[in-house]
Write an enzyme that holds these catalytic residues in place. Structure first.
Site, PDB file in Angstrom:
ATOM      1  N   GLU A  78      45.409  43.720  30.596  1.00 15.88           N
ATOM      2  CA  GLU A  78      45.394  45.163  30.460  1.00 15.88           C
ATOM      3  C   GLU A  78      46.173  45.609  29.232  1.00 15.88           C
ATOM      4  OE1 GLU A  78      45.519  47.542  34.116  1.00 15.88           O
ATOM      5  OE2 GLU A  78      46.055  45.691  35.118  1.00 15.88           O
ATOM      6  N   ALA A  80      48.172  49.034  27.101  1.00 10.72           N
ATOM      7  CA  ALA A  80      49.007  50.191  27.384  1.00 10.72           C
ATOM      8  C   ALA A  80      48.111  51.357  27.820  1.00 10.72           C
ATOM      9  CB  ALA A  80      49.808  50.554  26.143  1.00 10.72           C
ATOM     10  N   VAL A  84      52.191  45.182  32.508  1.00  9.16           N
ATOM     11  CA  VAL A  84      52.922  44.395  33.494  1.00  9.16           C
ATOM     12  C   VAL A  84      54.124  43.760  32.803  1.00  9.16           C
ATOM     13  CG1 VAL A  84      52.825  42.480  35.122  1.00  9.16           C
ATOM     14  CG2 VAL A  84      50.820  43.932  34.801  1.00  9.16           C
ATOM     15  N   LYS A  98      54.339  46.421  37.467  1.00  7.90           N
ATOM     16  CA  LYS A  98      53.223  47.080  36.795  1.00  7.90           C
ATOM     17  C   LYS A  98      53.535  48.565  36.669  1.00  7.90           C
ATOM     18  CE  LYS A  98      48.226  47.483  36.602  1.00  7.90           C
ATOM     19  NZ  LYS A  98      46.931  46.996  37.117  1.00  7.90           N
ATOM     20  N   ASP A 192      37.783  44.823  39.844  1.00  5.07           N
ATOM     21  CA  ASP A 192      37.707  44.047  38.614  1.00  5.07           C
ATOM     22  C   ASP A 192      38.265  42.642  38.773  1.00  5.07           C
ATOM     23  OD1 ASP A 192      36.960  43.609  36.035  1.00  5.07           O
ATOM     24  OD2 ASP A 192      38.683  44.593  35.111  1.00  5.07           O
TER      25      ASP A 192
END
Length: 503
Positions: A78, A80, A84, A98, A192
């Protein structure tokens, strides 16, 4: 802590000392406090996992060094602002934090309730959620930290060696078990699912990240922007269903088979024309069972069916993958080709000597060097022998110890164990140093139970000897009994401090 109480604990459940107590907890639930009980009750299934808790922003800021950029980990690929961070709590427990923006979860109550719902789950195949923080505009989740990277890293960006075939089968099976557990617990939706969501714990075991179990937030998507890997029904109506999760699991199976990201449509074309060899990862160099590969390909094909009703459920996934686990006796870290991650015991309250520093770091090489250097100077006064005893048995016994000392110095730890055992078995002379040295030999041979017994014997021979306590601390830490290890480190440092004041 005396040697008898340590022995009692070590002989019950050394790796899960709280298993019986946790399994007796009665479930109850109320917002903020009650979720801890069912979480603890389930800990027997998932190992010793902390109860779910509410953290303050200050705690998590301290744990992550102010959310320093150096502590960012790519748990799920992921970007910004949903990052994490790796962190460490005051009790030295590693965590993954997270961080969301307020716009992701504008309703703080909804965020808290969703976190509590996921926090009730506890399973050994999950990187479990252990808490959250909801202060002002801050929205943070706290989970168990997995130190050995993601499946994506090991499959697509490996540096030392690719994942062997049996380990790939283990990953598929463990993740299927995680999905089955979540489905049976009433949380079948996972957002996901991909190779970044599969993490490896300190033993190298694959786990499913708990973060994907949180409901879709306002500013995020349930699936990545790469439409090739998105379930077709989600493209039609934007809704995640249990069948959508199965489709995503099928894409993970493709990753495991091919070692690269292949669009499902392209993979299905290969399967239809029976071009399976082209689908397989060339880095496996043919070292896999054709029958097992065919089974995995067939299962992936079922998971990737266009119509959701044609896909298998989680129970079927597990039943198909279970018979493929042919190397269950081999530890995951061995198959993954990594060193088993050892967590050092917490820092003791009292000042430490060189021995204390080495034990707190779990530095067995440094401990060995210290024991070689100190020789037997701490054994003075522990034996009083008659002339008859000396003349009749001492020569053979001291010869066995001498041979053990040479082997110990040369790091031939198995031979040292044999020689020191000959010395101990005669029983005419007792030596705390021999017990300490044999304890370290057992640690070097990955025999933590035997190491703990020898360290306790050294304490019984010499009750105020710091080294005996230090060696117990290392053995207890190896047995995952970190609280007891901390107690031992503190007692050893306290004994050293008394010795210094008395000298």
């Amino acid at each position: 802590m005396g040697c008898c109480s340590s022995l009692l604990r070590a002989e019950t459940h050394p790796e899960k000392p709280n298993h019986h107590r946790l399994s007796q907890q009665r479930p109850s639930f109320s917002l903020r406090q009650g979720a801890a009980a069912p979480a603890m009750a389930a800990a027997a299934r998932g190992g010793e996992v902390p109860a779910f808790a509410v953290f303050s922003l200050a705690e998590l800021s301290d744990a992550t060094d102010g959310f320093a950029a150096a502590n960012i980990v790519s748990e799920s690929g992921e970007k910004a602002p949903n990052l994490v961070y790796k962190g460490r709590l005051s009790k030295r427990q590693w965590i993954a934090v997270k961080k969301f923006t307020k716009s992701a979860w504008p309703d703080s109550k909804q965020f808290a309730e969703e976190a509590w719902g996921v926090g009730k789950l506890r399973h050994k195949r999950l990187a479990n959620l252990i808490g959250y923080c909801c202060e002002g505009d801050e929205r943070l989740l706290v989970a168990e930290y997995m130190p050995n990277d993601t499946l994506a890293k090991h499959l697509f960006h490996w540096e030392n060696q690719t994942i062997e075939w049996a380990m790939r089968l283990r990953v598929a099976y463990h993740i299927a078990e995680a999905l089955e557990y979540c489905s049976n617990e009433g949380r079948p939706l996972y957002h996901d699912l991909n190779a970044y969501r599969v993490l490896f714990d300190k033993h190298g075991n694959p786990r499913l990240s708990c973060f994907g179990l949180m409901k879709n937030s306002r500013d995020g998507k349930s699936y990545s922007t790469n439409l090739a890997y998105t379930p077709p029904e989600y493209l039609r109506n934007g809704r995640v269903t249990p069948e959508s999760v199965i489709f995503s699991f099928g894409t993970v199976l493709l990753d495991l088979l091919s070692g690269k990201r292949i669009p499902p449509s392209q993979a299905l074309d290969m399967i239809r024309i029976k071009n399976i060899p082209l689908l397989m990862d060339s880095h496996l160099e043919g070292k896999f069972s054709t029958e097992e590969a065919t089974t995995l390909v067939d299962l992936a094909s079922q998971c990737l069916q266009y119509e959701p009703r044609d896909r298998p459920n989680t129970n079927k996934l597990v039943s198909i993958l279970a018979p493929l686990q042919t190397k269950s006796e081999v530890p995951s870290h061995v198959m993954l080709g990594i060193q088993r991650h050892e967590e050092a015991p917490p820092t003791p309250q009292n000042p430490r000597s060189a021995m204390g520093e080495a034990c707190s770091r779990m530095d067995l090489t440094a401990i060995h060097q210290i024991l070689v250097t100190t020789h037997y100077r701490d054994d003075e006064g522990t034996n009083e022998l008659s002339f008859q005893e000396w003349t009749q048995q001492m020569r053979d016994m001291l010869d066995a110890r001498k041979r053990g000392d040479f082997a110990f110095r040369d790091k031939d730890f198995k031979t040292a164990i044999d020689c020191y055992t000959q010395f101990v078995d005669v029983g005419t002379m007792v030596s705390p140093t021999v017990y300490a040295r044999r304890s370290l030999c057992h640690l070097m041979c990955d025999q933590a139970d035997a190491a703990l017994r020898d360290a306790m014997q050294a304490q019984c021979v010499y009750p105020d000897w710091p080294t005996a306590f230090y060696m117990q601390a290392v053995a207890l830490a190896k047995l995952q009994m970190h609280s007891d290890a901390t107690d031992m480190l503190n007692e050893a440092a306290g004994l050293e401090e008394k010795r210094q004041k008395g000298s």
